[in-house]
Structures are given as structure tokens and as C-alpha cells.
Scaffold this motif. Sequence first.
Motif, PDB file in Angstrom:
ATOM      1  N   GLY A  73       0.794  -1.220   0.000  1.00  0.00           N
ATOM      2  CA  GLY A  73       0.000   0.000   0.000  1.00  0.00           C
ATOM      3  C   GLY A  73       0.826   1.269   0.000  1.00  0.00           C
ATOM      4  N   CYS A 129      -2.464  -9.500   4.743  1.00  0.00           N
ATOM      5  CA  CYS A 129      -3.214  -8.239   4.690  1.00  0.00           C
ATOM      6  C   CYS A 129      -3.912  -8.110   3.340  1.00  0.00           C
ATOM      7  N   PRO A 132      -6.367  -3.793  -1.891  1.00  0.00           N
ATOM      8  CA  PRO A 132      -5.158  -3.038  -2.249  1.00  0.00           C
ATOM      9  C   PRO A 132      -4.639  -2.088  -1.166  1.00  0.00           C
ATOM     10  N   ASP A 133      -5.426  -1.851  -0.085  1.00  0.00           N
ATOM     11  CA  ASP A 133      -4.948  -0.892   0.917  1.00  0.00           C
ATOM     12  C   ASP A 133      -4.219  -1.577   2.071  1.00  0.00           C
ATOM     13  N   GLY A 135      -5.165  -2.687   4.845  1.00  0.00           N
ATOM     14  CA  GLY A 135      -5.524  -2.217   6.175  1.00  0.00           C
ATOM     15  C   GLY A 135      -5.991  -3.322   7.107  1.00  0.00           C
ATOM     16  N   VAL A 157      -4.663   0.181  10.538  1.00  0.00           N
ATOM     17  CA  VAL A 157      -4.834   1.639  10.568  1.00  0.00           C
ATOM     18  C   VAL A 157      -5.048   2.108  12.003  1.00  0.00           C
TER      19      VAL A 157
END
Length: 381
Positions: A73, A129, A132-133, A135, A157
Motif C-alpha cells: 500500500g 493483509c 489493495p490498501d 488495512g 490503521v
Amino acid sequence: MAAAVGASAAVADDDPYLWLEEVEGEKALEWVHERNKHSLGILEADERFTPLMERALKDYNAKDKIAYGTLMGGAVHNFWQDEKNVRGIWRRTSLKSYKGDEPNWITILDFDKLAEEEGENWVYKSRDCLAPDFGRCLINLSRGGGDAVVVREFDAVTKRFVDGGFETPESKQGSAWIDADTILIGTNFGEGTMTDSGYANQIKVWKRNNPLEIATLVHEGNTKDVGSFPFASHRPDGTYVGVVQAPDFFTEVIHVLDGESDDWTQKEMRPLQLPKDISFKGFFGDTVIVQMRKDWALGSKTVKAGTLVSIKVADALEGRAAASVTEIFVPTERSSIDGVSIGKDRLFLSILDEVTGQLVSAKPGPQLGSQQPWPARERRA
């Protein structure tokens, strides 16, 4: 091999050392301490012991050792251990900072602190994880460092475990994200759901907020297998979710969830019709990347053992893999592939050539699946 494993399982109840399986049990720990004390006494009696230990400890705790990172990310993630972080910390920094002399690391999860707060002998094993982020993560934690783990959902996050998130009982198990509310899970679902080797034999689709007991079965291997292991490949050029079934330590059958339905529980787990003597590396575009463990005869052509190839997934599903088998790298008598990583727009191959390491970048041409789709190769010593 499978027969031998099965025979061992059959007499397991008669094993006089079966109590050692309880790795945190009082009797098992007492036995370990006694054995360690005996061995340590022999080692410490050798005059070389102290200087060798001090040198090794100095190297292990060195501040200038390489902080190997994983780019996720847009940030570089690293797992770090030293004398102050014995169990380790998961941390991240920006790519720009990572390139500098003193990266500005931000701690995401301190495993020493976690173990102390929860009163558990937690040992970090791995994490997965969701792209695509990246988080939301599935973190594997082991009590004492054994193969059995607890899977827990973590928010990278907010740096907190997710209340009511995915969490499993302790077992030898594997999991993979399908989407933000669905995972593929292979664990101990009860009697008959594990292989004789002690790994998952059943793989299920588990939806958020549903009890694990009602997860949908999508794959069942053979109890004589080593095990079945879920995977998910989320890339801009395509998503593949499935299972690597390992009949033994040297053969693999790759299955993918296939179908038109948007509901993953309604898709069919279908095997790629490939030789079993392969090593699965991942997906790139609409192709699967595998390395041959043995020669593969394709009519008048033979793909040599050790060769890295790409094959269109659609062809492999329909039994016509030969139509799109393309060689990416063919080792010579003096070279071999030591590792394969799949990047955004190319593959990275670690090659041993005359016992000298090289990094090879293989980038496909415009027509992946044609006779020459991997013409661009760069080498670095």
C-alpha cells in the motif's frame, strides 16, 4: 510417504512421549528445562562457547543489520527483533524514509507488549493483509512457537484487533482473504477434517458475522495428503482464490474457485490440469506461474525440470495447458532458480549461476500467451 505417516498416526495413542505434544504443559516444560540444562552444561564447559555466543549475540542485535521490508500500500513494512524487542515488532515507514540512512519507523504492533497484556506466550508467525490498501490483516499467533496458531483479525490503521472480527481456535491452519467480509479457511473443523500429518484437509468459505461452524465446504482432499492450503491472489490484473493440495512434500495440485456467481459459496473449486510435479509460484495476468520439479513431455517438446513456465489459467482448467505453456526461464547445467517473486508488471528471479547470485527481471511482451511473451530480461549481479 503417506503410508508411513498413516502408520505413525495409527499407533499415536501408544506413544509413551505423547505428553510432549502439550507444549505448554507442566510436565513437558519440565522435561525441556532438564534437557536444556544438560546440553547447556556441556556447551559452556567448552572454552569457545562464551566468545562465540557473544559474537553471535552482537551480530544478531546489531543496529545496522538490514531491515528487510515488504512494500504494501505504498509503505514499507518490517518485522524487527533486537535485545529490547525479543518477540519483535511490526512496523512501517514511507518508501522515501526507508531509502534514507535513518528511517522513521512507526510501530503497528508490539508483540512483547501484546504477550504481557494478554498473559500469553505469543510468538508471531505470519500475517496476511488484504489488498489493495492492506488495512485489514489476518495475524497468526502461536503459543510458544509451535505450528498450531490462533488467527485474529487486526486493523493496521487503528492498530487494534477487530472487535467481533475473524478469530479462530488454536490449530494447525491456514487462511486467506477472499474479500473484506469473506475468508477462505482451512482448520480443524472436527473429527476427520485433518490429514494424518496434522494439517487441514477441508477448506471452507467463511463469511463475516457467521459462526465458523456454518462455513461452506468448498474443498476436501485426502487424509493421506500432507494437507490442503488456501491462497488468494489479489492483483490489478485479476483475482484468483483457491487451494494448493499437497499429496506429499514434492507434488502439488492447484485448485481455483471458478464460476459466474458473485457469491463465493456458489462457485466450484476446480483443479488446474497440470502435472503434479510442480512448485506453485503465483499468478500473473491470466496465467499461473509454476516451476517444474520433473521433465514435462509435451508431444515433441519437453519442458526441462527446473524450468519456470507460465500457463493460461483457462487452458489449464479445460485440460489444454499445452496450448499456452511458455518458458520464462530455463536453467542450464550450471544454473538454477533460487527464488521467484511476482511484481506489479514483471517477475523477479533469484538465480544461482556458477554458485554466484544474480537477480533476473522478466517482463512479458504485449501478447502474454504467445510464443515469445517474456523477451525482456535484465540481469543484476
